[in-house]
Motif scaffolding. Structure first.
Motif, PDB file in Angstrom:
ATOM      1  N   THR A   6     -42.101 -25.589 -39.307  1.00 10.24           N
ATOM      2  CA  THR A   6     -40.815 -26.016 -39.865  1.00 10.24           C
ATOM      3  C   THR A   6     -40.546 -27.483 -39.548  1.00 10.24           C
ATOM      4  O   THR A   6     -39.942 -28.200 -40.352  1.00 10.24           O
ATOM      5  CB  THR A   6     -39.656 -25.143 -39.339  1.00 10.24           C
ATOM      6  N   ARG A  54     -40.188 -30.555 -42.365  1.00  7.22           N
ATOM      7  CA  ARG A  54     -38.964 -31.339 -42.463  1.00  7.22           C
ATOM      8  C   ARG A  54     -39.171 -32.819 -42.164  1.00  7.22           C
ATOM      9  O   ARG A  54     -38.317 -33.640 -42.484  1.00  7.22           O
ATOM     10  CB  ARG A  54     -37.899 -30.770 -41.526  1.00  7.22           C
ATOM     11  N   LEU A  71     -25.425 -35.530 -37.654  1.00  2.82           N
ATOM     12  CA  LEU A  71     -26.115 -34.251 -37.845  1.00  2.82           C
ATOM     13  C   LEU A  71     -26.636 -34.115 -39.261  1.00  2.82           C
ATOM     14  O   LEU A  71     -25.925 -34.344 -40.238  1.00  2.82           O
ATOM     15  CB  LEU A  71     -25.156 -33.103 -37.540  1.00  2.82           C
ATOM     16  N   ARG A  72     -27.898 -33.693 -39.379  1.00  4.12           N
ATOM     17  CA  ARG A  72     -28.508 -33.394 -40.677  1.00  4.12           C
ATOM     18  C   ARG A  72     -28.822 -31.903 -40.832  1.00  4.12           C
ATOM     19  O   ARG A  72     -28.995 -31.424 -41.934  1.00  4.12           O
ATOM     20  CB  ARG A  72     -29.793 -34.203 -40.860  1.00  4.12           C
ATOM     21  N   GLY A  73     -28.914 -31.189 -39.716  1.00  3.09           N
ATOM     22  CA  GLY A  73     -29.186 -29.759 -39.818  1.00  3.09           C
ATOM     23  C   GLY A  73     -29.613 -29.176 -38.489  1.00  3.09           C
ATOM     24  O   GLY A  73     -30.027 -29.892 -37.581  1.00  3.09           O
ATOM     25  N   THR A  74     -29.479 -27.855 -38.380  1.00  7.51           N
ATOM     26  CA  THR A  74     -29.960 -27.111 -37.217  1.00  7.51           C
ATOM     27  C   THR A  74     -30.670 -25.865 -37.715  1.00  7.51           C
ATOM     28  O   THR A  74     -30.353 -25.336 -38.790  1.00  7.51           O
ATOM     29  CB  THR A  74     -28.813 -26.702 -36.277  1.00  7.51           C
ATOM     30  N   TRP A  75     -31.624 -25.377 -36.957  1.00  6.80           N
ATOM     31  CA  TRP A  75     -32.291 -24.128 -37.296  1.00  6.80           C
ATOM     32  C   TRP A  75     -32.940 -23.537 -36.053  1.00  6.80           C
ATOM     33  O   TRP A  75     -33.166 -24.234 -35.062  1.00  6.80           O
ATOM     34  CB  TRP A  75     -33.310 -24.309 -38.419  1.00  6.80           C
ATOM     35  N   ARG A 126     -35.073 -23.631 -30.780  1.00  2.49           N
ATOM     36  CA  ARG A 126     -33.946 -24.183 -31.521  1.00  2.49           C
ATOM     37  C   ARG A 126     -34.168 -25.668 -31.795  1.00  2.49           C
ATOM     38  O   ARG A 126     -34.612 -26.411 -30.912  1.00  2.49           O
ATOM     39  CB  ARG A 126     -32.650 -23.990 -30.724  1.00  2.49           C
ATOM     40  N   VAL A 129     -32.738 -29.398 -33.901  1.00  2.00           N
ATOM     41  CA  VAL A 129     -31.658 -30.182 -34.481  1.00  2.00           C
ATOM     42  C   VAL A 129     -32.282 -31.374 -35.197  1.00  2.00           C
ATOM     43  O   VAL A 129     -33.175 -32.039 -34.651  1.00  2.00           O
ATOM     44  CB  VAL A 129     -30.675 -30.679 -33.400  1.00  2.00           C
ATOM     45  N   ALA A 130     -31.821 -31.655 -36.403  1.00  2.33           N
ATOM     46  CA  ALA A 130     -32.226 -32.856 -37.132  1.00  2.33           C
ATOM     47  C   ALA A 130     -31.039 -33.813 -37.156  1.00  2.33           C
ATOM     48  O   ALA A 130     -29.928 -33.435 -37.523  1.00  2.33           O
ATOM     49  CB  ALA A 130     -32.662 -32.520 -38.556  1.00  2.33           C
ATOM     50  N   PRO A 165     -24.159 -39.572 -42.906  1.00  3.47           N
ATOM     51  CA  PRO A 165     -24.870 -38.751 -43.898  1.00  3.47           C
ATOM     52  C   PRO A 165     -24.770 -39.356 -45.293  1.00  3.47           C
ATOM     53  O   PRO A 165     -23.784 -40.007 -45.611  1.00  3.47           O
ATOM     54  CB  PRO A 165     -24.119 -37.410 -43.828  1.00  3.47           C
TER      55      PRO A 165
END
Length: 216
Positions: free
Chosen positions: A50, A54, A197-201, A207, A209-210, A216
């Motif tokens: 992942t 990304r 912040l661009r995203g978390t997953w 875990r 963080v992007a 943004p």
């Protein structure tokens, strides 16, 4: 460049050479943080993939360890460079097909200010024991609008510790500063350094963080 002696200690070097632990970071109170040597020395797993998917453009892997992500990116035809203070980590990255330099992120770096993506994976948000300083430095390394993908602690923690490398028998080298940072703390420090912040997953127990450099 001055590398923390711990990352040149025999247990760490031996673990990377053999691809096996056990290996830990140990606090003075005896608390242990396992270092997942076997996973680091294996092919990228589902969580790693992942991160690879990304990442964009040119990629700098900060604290690349044995180089699985750098080598995977190179195999895909991507421009990627790993940096690590461990000579064995750099040597192994090169052996498996990646490009790497023995360098700290706080040293002058190639292509400084123009990397499209920086990676802080496998707990490397702990480098230097000061997440604010680390994120500020990474902001200098990536290009305007660049991306930082960081793996955080799975829990909401924010702690500074001094640790030594421990092989289950004896701690090696001198103590050095480290940090454990969860997603909330990382975002807080990131905002102070100009990241948004661009995203978390989450994949399994890992875990991510992007963060983007700028709004943004």
């Amino acid at each position: 460049m001055t590398a923390p002696p711990a990352w040149q200690a025999d247990p760490y070097t031996d673990a990377l050479r053999t691809g096996r632990g056990p290996l830990y970071l140990r606090r003075p109170d005896g608390w242990l943080l396992p270092l997942e040597v076997e996973r680091w020395c294996a092919e990228p797993d589902a969580a790693d993939r992942t991160v690879l998917a990304r990442s964009r453009g040119t990629v700098l892997d900060i604290g690349c360890g044995p180089g699985r992500l750098v080598a995977a990116l190179a195999a895909r035809g991507r421009t990627a460079l790993g940096i690590d203070v461990s000579p064995e980590a750099v040597a192994r990255t090169i052996r498996i097909g990646g490009s790497a330099l023995r360098r700290s992120v706080f040293d002058p770096l190639p292509r400084e200010g123009s990397w499209n993506t920086a990676l802080l994976i496998d707990g490397n948000v702990g480098i230097g024991g000061d997440p604010r300083a680390l994120l500020s430095r990474v902001a200098q390394v990536v290009a305007p609008g660049g991306l930082l993908i960081a793996e955080t602690a799975p829990l909401d923690v924010d702690e500074r510790v001094r640790v030594r490398v421990f092989d289950g028998v004896a701690a090696q080298g001198t103590a050095f500063p480290w940090a454990r940072v969860g997603a909330a703390a990382l975002l807080r420090y990131g905002r102070g350094a100009g990241w948004s912040l661009r995203g978390t997953w989450t994949v399994g127990t890992r875990r991510f963080v992007a963060l983007g450099r700028g709004s943004p």
